[in-house]
Design a protein around this motif. Structure first.
Motif, PDB file in Angstrom:
ATOM      1  N   UNK A   1       0.793  -1.229   0.000  1.00 25.37           N
ATOM      2  CA  UNK A   1       0.000   0.000   0.000  1.00 25.37           C
ATOM      3  C   UNK A   1       0.827   1.281   0.000  1.00 25.37           C
ATOM      4  N   UNK A   2       2.068   1.227   0.465  1.00 25.27           N
ATOM      5  CA  UNK A   2       2.887   2.430   0.636  1.00 25.27           C
ATOM      6  C   UNK A   2       4.255   2.261  -0.013  1.00 25.27           C
ATOM      7  N   UNK A   3       4.903   3.394  -0.220  1.00 21.91           N
ATOM      8  CA  UNK A   3       6.315   3.402  -0.584  1.00 21.91           C
ATOM      9  C   UNK A   3       7.080   3.724   0.695  1.00 21.91           C
ATOM     10  N   UNK A   4       7.935   2.817   1.124  1.00 17.48           N
ATOM     11  CA  UNK A   4       8.691   2.996   2.364  1.00 17.48           C
ATOM     12  C   UNK A   4       9.966   3.768   2.037  1.00 17.48           C
ATOM     13  N   UNK A   5      10.065   4.996   2.560  1.00 15.89           N
ATOM     14  CA  UNK A   5      11.219   5.859   2.306  1.00 15.89           C
ATOM     15  C   UNK A   5      12.420   5.452   3.166  1.00 15.89           C
ATOM     16  N   UNK A   6      12.171   5.238   4.465  1.00 12.71           N
ATOM     17  CA  UNK A   6      13.243   4.831   5.377  1.00 12.71           C
ATOM     18  C   UNK A   6      12.618   4.085   6.546  1.00 12.71           C
ATOM     19  N   UNK A   7      13.466   3.424   7.349  1.00 14.99           N
ATOM     20  CA  UNK A   7      12.974   2.686   8.512  1.00 14.99           C
ATOM     21  C   UNK A   7      13.750   3.102   9.748  1.00 14.99           C
ATOM     22  N   UNK A   8      13.124   2.879  10.901  1.00 13.97           N
ATOM     23  CA  UNK A   8      13.762   3.184  12.177  1.00 13.97           C
ATOM     24  C   UNK A   8      13.324   2.130  13.184  1.00 13.97           C
ATOM     25  N   UNK A   9      14.239   1.732  14.065  1.00 11.34           N
ATOM     26  CA  UNK A   9      13.952   0.726  15.087  1.00 11.34           C
ATOM     27  C   UNK A   9      13.609   1.422  16.397  1.00 11.34           C
ATOM     28  N   UNK A  10      12.553   0.933  17.065  1.00  8.59           N
ATOM     29  CA  UNK A  10      12.131   1.522  18.337  1.00  8.59           C
ATOM     30  C   UNK A  10      11.809   0.415  19.324  1.00  8.59           C
ATOM     31  N   UNK A  11      11.986   0.719  20.600  1.00  9.51           N
ATOM     32  CA  UNK A  11      11.561  -0.195  21.652  1.00  9.51           C
ATOM     33  C   UNK A  11      10.074   0.005  21.905  1.00  9.51           C
ATOM     34  N   UNK A  12       9.437  -0.965  22.557  1.00 12.83           N
ATOM     35  CA  UNK A  12       7.999  -0.900  22.830  1.00 12.83           C
ATOM     36  C   UNK A  12       7.778  -1.132  24.317  1.00 12.83           C
ATOM     37  N   UNK A  13       6.921  -0.314  24.938  1.00 11.15           N
ATOM     38  CA  UNK A  13       6.569  -0.504  26.338  1.00 11.15           C
ATOM     39  C   UNK A  13       5.412  -1.497  26.386  1.00 11.15           C
ATOM     40  N   UNK A  14       5.668  -2.667  26.993  1.00 16.60           N
ATOM     41  CA  UNK A  14       4.675  -3.747  27.048  1.00 16.60           C
ATOM     42  C   UNK A  14       4.504  -4.254  28.469  1.00 16.60           C
ATOM     43  N   UNK A  15       3.398  -4.942  28.708  1.00 11.36           N
ATOM     44  CA  UNK A  15       3.200  -5.627  29.979  1.00 11.36           C
ATOM     45  C   UNK A  15       3.737  -7.056  29.844  1.00 11.36           C
ATOM     46  N   UNK A  16       3.893  -7.748  30.962  1.00 14.29           N
ATOM     47  CA  UNK A  16       4.417  -9.112  30.950  1.00 14.29           C
ATOM     48  C   UNK A  16       3.606 -10.074  30.100  1.00 14.29           C
ATOM     49  N   UNK A  17       2.271 -10.119  30.269  1.00  9.25           N
ATOM     50  CA  UNK A  17       1.473 -11.033  29.439  1.00  9.25           C
ATOM     51  C   UNK A  17       1.542 -10.707  27.940  1.00  9.25           C
ATOM     52  N   UNK A  18       1.727  -9.446  27.591  1.00 10.84           N
ATOM     53  CA  UNK A  18       1.867  -9.092  26.179  1.00 10.84           C
ATOM     54  C   UNK A  18       3.148  -9.677  25.597  1.00 10.84           C
ATOM     55  N   UNK A  19       4.221  -9.654  26.371  1.00 12.59           N
ATOM     56  CA  UNK A  19       5.491 -10.232  25.914  1.00 12.59           C
ATOM     57  C   UNK A  19       5.327 -11.744  25.731  1.00 12.59           C
TER      58      UNK A  19
END
Length: 123
Positions: free
Chosen positions: A15-33
């Motif tokens: 659906x999109x043209x990806x120009x660039x990418x970036x890596x990020x951390x995610x704040x999650x709860x224990x059950x989500x992990x």
């Protein structure tokens, strides 16, 4: 550094043209992990928004973990992404340009068991 990919957003490349990418951390709860370890995530309708110098992930579905003992969290809840100020400023300037959006491309574990998400600057 080894990666264990949990989920990929194949629709983003279609659906999109990806120009660039970036890596990020995610704040999650224990059950989500725990649920992510089982590969139970869907990035298809997800997007990221920059609000008050913070980046938030919307509409990413992480299924509730079946063996969780606490109250199950909302699978579509808004999650905070962890980026440094310089990266957020750069993304803010790009997103203000017409036609750019932040789209999650893939979510994965890196070698030290941290969950990371790859965001694409999409046009």
């Amino acid at each position: 550094m080894s990666k264990k990919i949990v989920s990929t957003n194949k629709k983003a490349f279609h659906d999109y043209t990806i120009e660039s990418t970036i890596e990020a951390g995610v704040v999650l709860t224990g059950p989500e992990v725990k649920s992510l370890r089982g590969g139970r995530a869907n990035l298809r309708d997800g997007y990221a928004v920059i609000e008050r110098d913070e980046v938030w992930l919307h509409n990413v579905h992480i299924s509730p973990y079946s063996h969780a003992t606490d109250i199950p969290s909302d699978p579509l809840r808004t999650r905070k992404l962890l980026l440094n100020r310089r990266e957020i400023k750069k993304l803010t300037n790009k997103v203000k340009e017409k036609g750019f959006a932040l789209i999650p491309i893939r979510i994965y574990f890196i070698s030290n068991d941290k969950v990371k998400i790859e965001l694409g600057l999409a046009r």
